[in-house]
Scaffold this motif. Structure first.
Motif, short mmCIF file in Angstrom:
data_model
loop_
_atom_site.label_atom_id
_atom_site.label_comp_id
_atom_site.label_asym_id
_atom_site.label_seq_id
_atom_site.Cartn_x
_atom_site.Cartn_y
_atom_site.Cartn_z
N UNK A 297 17.85 -6.79 -15.69
CA UNK A 297 17.00 -6.29 -14.60
C UNK A 297 15.94 -5.33 -15.11
N UNK A 298 16.31 -4.51 -16.09
CA UNK A 298 15.40 -3.49 -16.61
C UNK A 298 14.62 -3.95 -17.84
N UNK A 299 14.94 -5.13 -18.36
CA UNK A 299 14.26 -5.62 -19.56
C UNK A 299 14.68 -4.93 -20.83
N UNK A 300 15.85 -4.30 -20.82
CA UNK A 300 16.36 -3.59 -22.00
C UNK A 300 16.92 -4.58 -23.01
N UNK A 301 16.57 -4.44 -24.28
CA UNK A 301 16.92 -5.41 -25.30
C UNK A 301 18.14 -5.04 -26.12
N UNK A 302 18.55 -6.01 -26.95
CA UNK A 302 19.69 -5.84 -27.85
C UNK A 302 19.30 -6.23 -29.26
N UNK A 303 19.79 -5.47 -30.24
CA UNK A 303 19.76 -5.86 -31.64
C UNK A 303 21.16 -6.32 -31.99
N UNK A 304 21.33 -7.61 -32.08
CA UNK A 304 22.64 -8.21 -32.35
C UNK A 304 22.93 -8.11 -33.85
N UNK A 305 24.07 -7.53 -34.22
CA UNK A 305 24.43 -7.29 -35.62
C UNK A 305 25.79 -7.91 -35.91
N UNK A 306 25.91 -9.23 -35.95
CA UNK A 306 27.23 -9.87 -35.97
C UNK A 306 28.05 -9.62 -37.23
N UNK A 307 27.40 -9.48 -38.39
CA UNK A 307 28.20 -9.29 -39.61
C UNK A 307 28.88 -7.92 -39.62
N UNK A 308 28.15 -6.88 -39.27
CA UNK A 308 28.76 -5.56 -39.19
C UNK A 308 29.84 -5.51 -38.13
N UNK A 309 29.58 -6.11 -36.97
CA UNK A 309 30.57 -6.12 -35.90
C UNK A 309 31.82 -6.87 -36.33
N UNK A 310 31.66 -7.93 -37.11
CA UNK A 310 32.82 -8.65 -37.64
C UNK A 310 33.54 -7.86 -38.71
#
Length: 481
Positions: A297-310
């Motif tokens: 709704x607010x147009x707020x974005x994400x930086x997806x960091x899958x390797x670190x999260x894994x």
């Protein structure tokens, strides 16, 4: 199309495939035939079957695939000397913070910081990345060197676009306060003054800027107070700067937000002016449906960091659900201390696989009410390329970067699929994402300049860089003991 004959011209010829980084709609295709691309000055001038102009530089792309150069929206470059630290190798986020980055951070002098930045930037460039956003939080009162200036300088030497996510904290977590190597927090006035200094010196608001500054307190839930969140948001918007931070990387964020504010982390940020189309967060692994809806709704974005999260066992960000809801999606490699392969090819390969695995984990047998077998439709190759290129550029307001289209900035990665892992591909275009590894670079262009040629970076001696890195790691281990 207008050809500016007074500017340098390069013709990239005979590519096997060209992926554009576009969304993949009918009027914004994810791939084009080419097979040629002409660069004039810093722009893409033409795409198609092109005839060489007299005197222009020719790059032979026979059997190569061309992507937009990757846009990395979240990194910690100083961690490039902290890969595989045994004390934190099997730790989750909070104990890992104490074991590795907080334990070593105070040991970074100007020489080590510069070396780490150079290593990380070179690693990224060799993966085909031309735009780097670094969330630098190595700041403290009385600091004897300017870490921001070093980052801009090292990126400029390599010819890369650089976005400084100016981190820092006015308060510390308890775990930081108890560490013998802890660094003191800044005052809000000092933080604001440095933002203004950096913005005046480096920030370029143009849609293909080579340098940008972003207001990025390290972790809004922990690093600054609620009142200071509003103040930093106002500071950023007053100067036309964007906002960035970590959020909802683990369940710890949910527990903290609930205990302190009786709200979800995303809702809390919204009440303190930290949502909007000028804001993006790293991670967002642990978010519920209401939070995804609020982000969209607010147009707020994400930086997806899958390797670190894994690597940290944090989980997998629900990127598919976010993208479907309208959340702007980008990809970041995070710091090398929690991602021992801090390059964009490894990251996009993991993105492609992890989203499919996540959806597949939700599958149930039909006798338990299940309706699907697996998650192979969770992320296409075109999705991943879009998130890692144009998606990231759009989140950072670099609206003429990240896409192969006439009139866009000439940021291009030309990959040679000459390793056996790519042999036998029915569609070479998918190779860099689907097969992983590190395809060799025939060329990496940033703003029309060829910054990598035949897998080499001018002036970079990798053997000497490796020697310096080994020496620096030995020193850090001795001093931390």
């Amino acid at each position: 199309m207008t050809t500016h004959t007074t500017q340098a011209s390069t013709l990239i010829r005979n590519a096997a495939a060209i992926m554009t980084g576009a969304s993949g709609s009918a009027d914004d295709p994810a791939r084009v035939k080419g097979p040629d691309i002409r660069i004039v000055g810093d722009s893409i001038d033409a795409i198609g079957a092109l005839t060489p102009h007299p005197g222009e530089t020719i790059v032979d792309a026979t059997d190569c695939v061309i992507y937009p150069a990757w846009v990395n929206t979240h990194h910690h470059l100083f961690q490039s000397l902290l890969k595989g630290d045994t004390a934190g190798l099997d730790a989750t986020l909070t104990p890992w913070l104490a074991a590795t980055p907080y334990r070593f951070r105070a040991l970074f002098d100007e020489r080590r910081f510069r070396l780490a930045a150079r290593i990380g930037l070179i690693e990224l460039a060799r993966s085909g990345c031309a735009t780097v956003a670094d969330h630098n939080y190595v700041y403290y009162p009385g600091m004897p060197f300017d870490s921001s200036a070093i980052l801009f300088d090292e990126a400029d030497k390599l010819g890369l676009r650089f976005v400084l996510l100016r981190g820092g904290a006015t308060q510390t977590r308890q775990l930081e306060a108890e560490l013998p190597t802890a660094l003191r927090p800044e005052t809000l006035d000092a933080y604001a003054a440095d933002i203004e200094r950096l913005a005046a010196r480096y920030h370029d608001a143009s849609p293909r800027a080579k340098q940008r500054v972003v207001v990025a307190p390290t972790t809004v839930l922990y690093s600054i107070s609620a009142a200071e969140m509003r103040e930093t948001a106002a500071l950023a918007r007053r100067h036309g700067l964007r906002l960035h931070s970590h959020l909802s990387e683990t369940v710890g964020y949910q527990d903290s937000a609930h205990a302190m504010y009786r709200q979800s982390p995303v809702a809390f940020c919204g009440e303190h002016d930290w949502l909007g189309s000028d804001v993006w967060y790293a991670h967002l692994v642990k978010v519920d449906a209401d939070e995804i809806a609020l982000l969209a709704q607010t147009g707020t974005g994400v930086a997806h960091c899958p390797q670190s999260n894994g690597r940290l066992g944090s989980g997998i960000c629900p990127v598919r659900e976010m993208a479907d809801a309208g959340v702007p999606v980008s990809i970041g490699v995070d710091g090398a201390a929690s991602n021992e392969a801090a390059d964009m090819i490894s990251e996009v390969h993991m993105t492609w696989l992890a989203q499919r695995a996540r959806l597949g984990m939700m599958a149930q047998p039909t006798y338990r009410g299940g309706s699907f077998e697996g998650g192979a439709n969770a992320a296409s190759i075109a999705d991943v390329i879009h998130w890692g290129t144009a998606g990231g550029a759009q989140i950072m307001g670099l609206d003429e970067v990240g896409k192969i289209a006439v009139g866009f900035a000439a940021d291009l990665a030309v990959y040679r699929l000459d390793d056996p892992r790519y042999f036998g591909l029915h569609d070479p275009a998918i190779g860099p994402v689907a097969s992983g590894g590190r395809p060799s670079l025939a060329a990496l262009f940033c703003a029309g300049r060829r910054v990598v040629a035949d897998d080499q970076i001018d002036g970079v001696d990798l053997k000497e860089l490796a020697r310096e890195a080994r020496s620096a790691v030995r020193e850090l281990l001795e001093e931390a003991a």
